[in-house]
Design a protein around this motif. Structure first.
Motif, PDB file in Angstrom:
ATOM      1  N   LEU A   1      41.659  -1.206  66.221  1.00 24.74           N
ATOM      2  CA  LEU A   1      41.081  -1.805  67.423  1.00 24.74           C
ATOM      3  C   LEU A   1      40.285  -0.782  68.217  1.00 24.74           C
ATOM      4  N   ARG A   2      40.761   0.473  68.251  1.00 24.81           N
ATOM      5  CA  ARG A   2      40.032   1.511  68.967  1.00 24.81           C
ATOM      6  C   ARG A   2      38.700   1.827  68.287  1.00 24.81           C
ATOM      7  N   GLN A   3      38.669   1.662  66.961  1.00 24.95           N
ATOM      8  CA  GLN A   3      37.466   1.993  66.202  1.00 24.95           C
ATOM      9  C   GLN A   3      36.416   0.898  66.243  1.00 24.95           C
ATOM     10  N   VAL A   4      36.802  -0.250  66.710  1.00 28.49           N
ATOM     11  CA  VAL A   4      35.881  -1.394  66.766  1.00 28.49           C
ATOM     12  C   VAL A   4      35.672  -1.776  68.223  1.00 28.49           C
ATOM     13  N   ALA A   5      34.466  -1.916  68.598  1.00 31.44           N
ATOM     14  CA  ALA A   5      34.164  -2.290  69.976  1.00 31.44           C
ATOM     15  C   ALA A   5      34.542  -3.748  70.193  1.00 31.44           C
ATOM     16  N   ILE A   6      35.569  -3.974  71.010  1.00 34.15           N
ATOM     17  CA  ILE A   6      36.026  -5.332  71.314  1.00 34.15           C
ATOM     18  C   ILE A   6      35.569  -5.696  72.715  1.00 34.15           C
ATOM     19  N   GLU A   7      34.882  -6.807  72.813  1.00 33.63           N
ATOM     20  CA  GLU A   7      34.453  -7.278  74.126  1.00 33.63           C
ATOM     21  C   GLU A   7      35.668  -7.531  75.002  1.00 33.63           C
ATOM     22  N   SER A   8      35.651  -6.999  76.206  1.00 30.38           N
ATOM     23  CA  SER A   8      36.783  -7.195  77.110  1.00 30.38           C
ATOM     24  C   SER A   8      36.932  -8.653  77.522  1.00 30.38           C
ATOM     25  N   LYS A   9      35.867  -9.418  77.340  1.00 30.43           N
ATOM     26  CA  LYS A   9      35.925 -10.827  77.722  1.00 30.43           C
ATOM     27  C   LYS A   9      36.453 -11.718  76.605  1.00 30.43           C
ATOM     28  N   VAL A  10      36.744 -11.122  75.443  1.00 24.09           N
ATOM     29  CA  VAL A  10      37.275 -11.919  74.339  1.00 24.09           C
ATOM     30  C   VAL A  10      38.590 -12.544  74.758  1.00 24.09           C
ATOM     31  N   SER A  11      38.686 -13.858  74.657  1.00 26.68           N
ATOM     32  CA  SER A  11      39.916 -14.564  75.012  1.00 26.68           C
ATOM     33  C   SER A  11      40.740 -14.760  73.751  1.00 26.68           C
ATOM     34  N   GLY A  12      41.810 -14.010  73.636  1.00 26.76           N
ATOM     35  CA  GLY A  12      42.648 -14.102  72.444  1.00 26.76           C
ATOM     36  C   GLY A  12      44.111 -14.109  72.814  1.00 26.76           C
ATOM     37  N   VAL A  13      44.915 -14.706  71.939  1.00 25.38           N
ATOM     38  CA  VAL A  13      46.354 -14.762  72.186  1.00 25.38           C
ATOM     39  C   VAL A  13      47.086 -14.624  70.864  1.00 25.38           C
ATOM     40  N   VAL A  14      48.201 -13.906  70.888  1.00 22.50           N
ATOM     41  CA  VAL A  14      49.084 -13.783  69.739  1.00 22.50           C
ATOM     42  C   VAL A  14      50.321 -14.628  70.026  1.00 22.50           C
ATOM     43  N   LEU A  15      50.555 -15.655  69.203  1.00 21.50           N
ATOM     44  CA  LEU A  15      51.696 -16.547  69.375  1.00 21.50           C
ATOM     45  C   LEU A  15      52.780 -16.157  68.382  1.00 21.50           C
ATOM     46  N   VAL A  16      53.959 -15.810  68.898  1.00 20.14           N
ATOM     47  CA  VAL A  16      55.072 -15.355  68.052  1.00 20.14           C
ATOM     48  C   VAL A  16      56.234 -16.319  68.230  1.00 20.14           C
ATOM     49  N   ASP A  17      56.544 -17.080  67.189  1.00 18.95           N
ATOM     50  CA  ASP A  17      57.593 -18.095  67.271  1.00 18.95           C
ATOM     51  C   ASP A  17      58.754 -17.717  66.358  1.00 18.95           C
ATOM     52  N   GLY A  18      59.984 -17.936  66.812  1.00 13.46           N
ATOM     53  CA  GLY A  18      61.146 -17.789  65.956  1.00 13.46           C
ATOM     54  C   GLY A  18      61.631 -16.371  65.751  1.00 13.46           C
ATOM     55  N   VAL A  19      61.376 -15.458  66.711  1.00 11.85           N
ATOM     56  CA  VAL A  19      61.890 -14.094  66.563  1.00 11.85           C
ATOM     57  C   VAL A  19      63.418 -14.113  66.500  1.00 11.85           C
ATOM     58  N   ASP A  20      64.033 -15.100  67.148  1.00 15.93           N
ATOM     59  CA  ASP A  20      65.496 -15.204  67.130  1.00 15.93           C
ATOM     60  C   ASP A  20      66.023 -15.541  65.739  1.00 15.93           C
ATOM     61  N   GLU A  21      65.151 -15.968  64.825  1.00 12.86           N
ATOM     62  CA  GLU A  21      65.572 -16.283  63.457  1.00 12.86           C
ATOM     63  C   GLU A  21      65.364 -15.101  62.505  1.00 12.86           C
ATOM     64  N   CYS A  22      64.839 -13.990  63.022  1.00  8.57           N
ATOM     65  CA  CYS A  22      64.629 -12.814  62.185  1.00  8.57           C
ATOM     66  C   CYS A  22      65.965 -12.321  61.654  1.00  8.57           C
ATOM     67  N   GLU A  23      66.054 -12.154  60.327  1.00  4.47           N
ATOM     68  CA  GLU A  23      67.294 -11.735  59.690  1.00  4.47           C
ATOM     69  C   GLU A  23      67.309 -10.231  59.483  1.00  4.47           C
ATOM     70  N   VAL A  24      68.489  -9.655  59.525  1.00  3.56           N
ATOM     71  CA  VAL A  24      68.634  -8.210  59.425  1.00  3.56           C
ATOM     72  C   VAL A  24      68.203  -7.724  58.054  1.00  3.56           C
TER      73      VAL A  24
END
Length: 383
Positions: A161-184
């Motif tokens: 990400l540092r090596q690529v110029a990312i527009e600060s206005k880019v609207s992005g979201v990371v959706l993380v579902d089910g972390v409570d189901e992560c198994e050891v």
């Protein structure tokens, strides 16, 4: 054995030197693909029937999440917060909500080790300019996928990400579902360390430790200026999540949690879902417009107790079960114990129409129509 030169003629081979010859190195992104959890991609074939919100339901919840993704938190003290926790007990619709948000706003799933590679793969699809830096990171560190999540996050995501110029206005979201189901996951340690009393022993980890590692690496990414995305995490309100998001030492890093409770009036959405599904069933089976009765709907709504999973299970049962029509299945709220015993007696050849008559069925089990006749039950029940 055929070769590429089998039909060649009039040629000569010049002497040539190969410097630093070694195994053929393919596209590093193929190595990345081999490490990801395909089922965690929101549009994977494995999730073709993943839950989504029924149209016009959970609108208030989705609107709150969309609003936060686009505008951030209205509280000036939390305006820079880039992580939001969506929580509620099992069955309250967390996965359906996250699935609908993913569809509208366009990370095997239970393994912690697949988390960062899957996220990197998704980001490379979202921002193609990241593909070359990610590929170079994999070339530079062949053992990268064996490193901890912090090292993977830095190499596969933050550095590219540092090596690529990312527009600060880019609207992005990371959706993380089910972390409570992560198994050891257990790892083999060949070095002596404080947590491994003898060389060669495996380090015993707990499910909570792996879940906490995911939360910590996500928070560190969110606080890094190179990471331009907001993060929405959905999980059950288990202890490790409650303790983490309620920790006063870094509480200001998080937006206020979104708790799926009565505030969002789940009963109204459940009622809307049931009415729509019953309408589909009526059309399919040509049932009366008065089916089911308002009393049955009220009973179902009361028994759901705000849990979408109850309503979904009821509809799935009456539409996919092989044991009767939807009309009969909906009316059969619980088996009749006396009738159940009679069924067992009949199937064992010990009950006649007038009471206890030992007899033996000729040719094996009795015909379904005969059982219906003996017990005076609806056609289809025996089937």
């Amino acid at each position: 054995m055929s070769t590429y030169f089998s039909d060649a003629h009039d040629f000569s081979v010049k002497e040539f030197n190969v410097i630093n010859a070694g195994p053929h190195i393919g596209d590093p992104l193929n190595d990345l693909v081999s490490q990801i959890a395909i089922g965690a991609l929101h549009d994977s074939a494995e999730r073709c029937d993943a839950p989504k919100c029924h149209p016009e339901t959970r609108v208030a919840v989705q609107d709150e999440i969309y609003g936060w993704i686009v505008h951030g938190d209205p509280d000036p003290a939390r305006k820079m917060a880039k992580i939001k926790w969506v929580t509620g007990p099992a069955g309250t619709g967390k996965s359906a909500i996250m699935g609908s948000v993913a569809e509208t706003s366009s990370p095997d799933r239970r393994r912690k080790s697949a988390f960062i590679p899957t996220l990197a793969y998704q980001l490379a699809e979202y921002l193609p300019a990241l593909k070359n830096p990610i590929a170079q990171a994999i070339r530079d560190k062949p053992l990268l996928f064996k490193k901890n999540l912090r090292v993977q996050m830095e190499a596969l995501i933050l550095t590219p990400l540092r090596q690529v110029a990312i527009e600060s206005k880019v609207s992005g979201v990371v959706l993380v579902d089910g972390v409570d189901e992560c198994e050891v996951e257990q790892f083999f340690d060949s070095h002596v360390s404080p947590v491994s009393p003898r060389a060669g022993e495996s380090i015993r980890r707990t499910k909570d430790q792996d879940q906490l590692e995911i939360l910590e690496v996500l928070q560190e990414a969110a606080l890094n200026p190179a990471f331009p995305f907001r993060i929405v995490i959905a999980s059950r309100p288990e202890r490790v999540f409650r303790d983490y998001f309620n920790d006063d030492s870094h509480k200001s890093s998080f937006a206020p949690p979104l708790i799926l409770d009565e505030k969002y009036n789940p009963n109204a959405d459940i009622a809307l879902f049931l009415r729509a599904k019953f309408s589909e069933i009526r059309r399919r089976y040509n049932f009366s417009p008065s089916w089911p009765s308002p009393e049955i709907l009220a009973t179902l709504l009361d028994q759901a107790s705000g849990q979408f999973i109850y309503a979904v299970t009821v509809i799935r049962y009456i539409t996919t079960s092989r044991y009767g029509s939807p009309h009969a299945l909906l009316d059969r709220s619980a088996p009749n114990p006396i009738l159940a015993v009679q069924w067992l007696w009949v199937l064992n050849g010990r009950l006649g129409p007038g009471g206890f008559y030992p007899f033996v069925w000729v040719g094996g089990n009795p015909a379904a129509f005969l059982v219906n006749l003996l017990l005076q039950t609806d056609d289809g029940n025996a089937d």
